[in-house]
Design a protein around this motif. Structure first.
Motif, PDB file in Angstrom:
ATOM      1  N   GLN A 200       0.831  -1.206   0.000  1.00 10.92           N
ATOM      2  CA  GLN A 200       0.000   0.000   0.000  1.00 10.92           C
ATOM      3  C   GLN A 200       0.867   1.259   0.000  1.00 10.92           C
ATOM      4  O   GLN A 200       0.568   2.232  -0.708  1.00 10.92           O
ATOM      5  CB  GLN A 200      -0.922   0.004   1.217  1.00 10.92           C
ATOM      6  N   ALA A 201       1.950   1.247   0.793  1.00 12.56           N
ATOM      7  CA  ALA A 201       2.819   2.417   0.882  1.00 12.56           C
ATOM      8  C   ALA A 201       3.570   2.669  -0.426  1.00 12.56           C
ATOM      9  O   ALA A 201       3.770   3.819  -0.835  1.00 12.56           O
ATOM     10  CB  ALA A 201       3.807   2.256   2.041  1.00 12.56           C
ATOM     11  N   VAL A 202       3.987   1.601  -1.071  1.00 15.52           N
ATOM     12  CA  VAL A 202       4.708   1.718  -2.346  1.00 15.52           C
ATOM     13  C   VAL A 202       3.738   2.029  -3.481  1.00 15.52           C
ATOM     14  O   VAL A 202       4.041   2.807  -4.396  1.00 15.52           O
ATOM     15  CB  VAL A 202       5.477   0.410  -2.650  1.00 15.52           C
ATOM     16  N   GLY A 203       2.557   1.399  -3.411  1.00 10.86           N
ATOM     17  CA  GLY A 203       1.581   1.460  -4.504  1.00 10.86           C
ATOM     18  C   GLY A 203       1.550   0.112  -5.196  1.00 10.86           C
ATOM     19  O   GLY A 203       2.602  -0.396  -5.621  1.00 10.86           O
ATOM     20  N   LYS A 204       0.370  -0.481  -5.281  1.00 10.41           N
ATOM     21  CA  LYS A 204       0.261  -1.837  -5.828  1.00 10.41           C
ATOM     22  C   LYS A 204       0.773  -1.930  -7.258  1.00 10.41           C
ATOM     23  O   LYS A 204       1.437  -2.903  -7.634  1.00 10.41           O
ATOM     24  CB  LYS A 204      -1.185  -2.330  -5.760  1.00 10.41           C
ATOM     25  N   GLU A 205       0.490  -0.927  -8.060  1.00  8.95           N
ATOM     26  CA  GLU A 205       0.916  -0.974  -9.465  1.00  8.95           C
ATOM     27  C   GLU A 205       2.438  -1.028  -9.573  1.00  8.95           C
ATOM     28  O   GLU A 205       2.998  -1.831 -10.328  1.00  8.95           O
ATOM     29  CB  GLU A 205       0.374   0.232 -10.220  1.00  8.95           C
ATOM     30  N   LEU A 206       3.114  -0.188  -8.799  1.00  3.77           N
ATOM     31  CA  LEU A 206       4.577  -0.172  -8.819  1.00  3.77           C
ATOM     32  C   LEU A 206       5.143  -1.461  -8.237  1.00  3.77           C
ATOM     33  O   LEU A 206       6.099  -2.031  -8.777  1.00  3.77           O
ATOM     34  CB  LEU A 206       5.098   1.040  -8.042  1.00  3.77           C
ATOM     35  N   PHE A 207       4.551  -1.932  -7.131  1.00  6.63           N
ATOM     36  CA  PHE A 207       5.024  -3.163  -6.504  1.00  6.63           C
ATOM     37  C   PHE A 207       4.902  -4.337  -7.474  1.00  6.63           C
ATOM     38  O   PHE A 207       5.838  -5.123  -7.632  1.00  6.63           O
ATOM     39  CB  PHE A 207       4.214  -3.448  -5.239  1.00  6.63           C
ATOM     40  N   ASP A 208       3.749  -4.440  -8.131  1.00  5.29           N
ATOM     41  CA  ASP A 208       3.533  -5.538  -9.077  1.00  5.29           C
ATOM     42  C   ASP A 208       4.470  -5.437 -10.275  1.00  5.29           C
ATOM     43  O   ASP A 208       4.986  -6.461 -10.763  1.00  5.29           O
ATOM     44  CB  ASP A 208       2.082  -5.545  -9.556  1.00  5.29           C
ATOM     45  N   GLU A 209       4.699  -4.227 -10.749  1.00  6.15           N
ATOM     46  CA  GLU A 209       5.619  -4.026 -11.875  1.00  6.15           C
ATOM     47  C   GLU A 209       7.026  -4.499 -11.511  1.00  6.15           C
ATOM     48  O   GLU A 209       7.688  -5.193 -12.289  1.00  6.15           O
ATOM     49  CB  GLU A 209       5.649  -2.548 -12.268  1.00  6.15           C
ATOM     50  N   ALA A 210       7.473  -4.113 -10.322  1.00  6.63           N
ATOM     51  CA  ALA A 210       8.824  -4.478  -9.887  1.00  6.63           C
ATOM     52  C   ALA A 210       8.996  -5.982  -9.733  1.00  6.63           C
ATOM     53  O   ALA A 210      10.078  -6.522  -9.950  1.00  6.63           O
ATOM     54  CB  ALA A 210       9.157  -3.771  -8.575  1.00  6.63           C
TER      55      ALA A 210
END
Length: 241
Positions: A200-210
């Protein structure tokens, strides 16, 4: 001028650096380096990082390696929000405590499980002795317990109420054995809740991309040409078996 980041997103430290830079809107140009294809050994990459490891960073004529040092460099250069690497003495000490522990803790054991469970049997076609796998999982479980009971405790994040670079470094290592098919979150509600707070803090879209490449590893490793990895194979067998 944008920083150049040399990354292979199968690598845990590369993912932490990438998420940190993107979350903080740091101008970066990503250069992909394929570790399985040996691109870290090219003459060009050697000029950026003579240690021949990713991630690597280039800022004009300045270049460096080591993911934690790179994030600390970006903290100072781009004056990122304090919670990433807190100025308060004890909060920063909590971050540093975790960062000092993790290389021989979760990184060592999570990486070993990843190689024994996924890479050795699927890429190198090697049979992993059952006792080796059991021992690696036992060590991993001990490290996961330490993360829950010592580094997270009843806090939202490792250093307190807000995410820090310690949480980024931790989550990518926890996700590595998960990518190999080991459900590290099963029966660990505290670890699972922390992971969701990090996402949540990172952002799901960015976390999933990484994590897209790592989480697809069970399929992609089947396409790896192991003939290009003979030097690495020798090294890995010596370390793991």
């Amino acid at each position: 001028m944008a920083l150049q980041l040399f990354l292979d997103m199968m690598s845990q430290p590369c993912r932490s650096v990438y998420m940190f830079a993107k979350k903080n809107n740091i101008p970066v140009e990503v250069r992909t380096v394929s570790l399985v294809n040996g691109e870290q050994f090219t003459e060009e990459f050697g000029k950026v990082n003579p240690i021949r490891k990713v991630p690597a960073l280039k800022d004009g004529d300045f270049s460096m390696g080591e993911s934690i040092a790179m994030m600390q460099y970006m903290v100072e250069k781009f004056k990122t929000p304090d919670h990433w690497y807190p100025a308060a003495l004890q909060e920063r000490a909590r971050v540093n405590e975790y960062l000092c522990w993790q290389p021989m803790g979760i990184r060592l054991h999570g990486s070993k499980v990843f190689w024994l469970k996924l890479m050795l049997p699927n890429v190198f076609k090697l049979e992993v002795p059952e006792e080796k796998m059991e021992g690696a999982l036992e060590d991993l479980n001990s490290s996961l317990k330490l993360i829950e009971e010592t580094f997270i405790q009843d806090r939202a994040f490792i250093a307190g109420d807000k995410i820090s670079i310690a949480d980024l470094v931790a989550i990518v290592e926890v996700m590595q054995p998960f990518a190999a098919g080991v459900d590290v979150f099963k029966d660990r509600p505290k670890l699972s809740a922390w992971k969701e707070r990090v996402v949540q803090a990172v952002g799901k879209e960015l976390f999933d991309e990484a994590h897209e490449k790592a989480l697809g590893a069970r399929e992609s490793v089947k396409l790896v040409d192991c003939s290009k990895m003979e030097e690495l194979k020798t090294r890995v067998i010596r370390l793991m078996l």
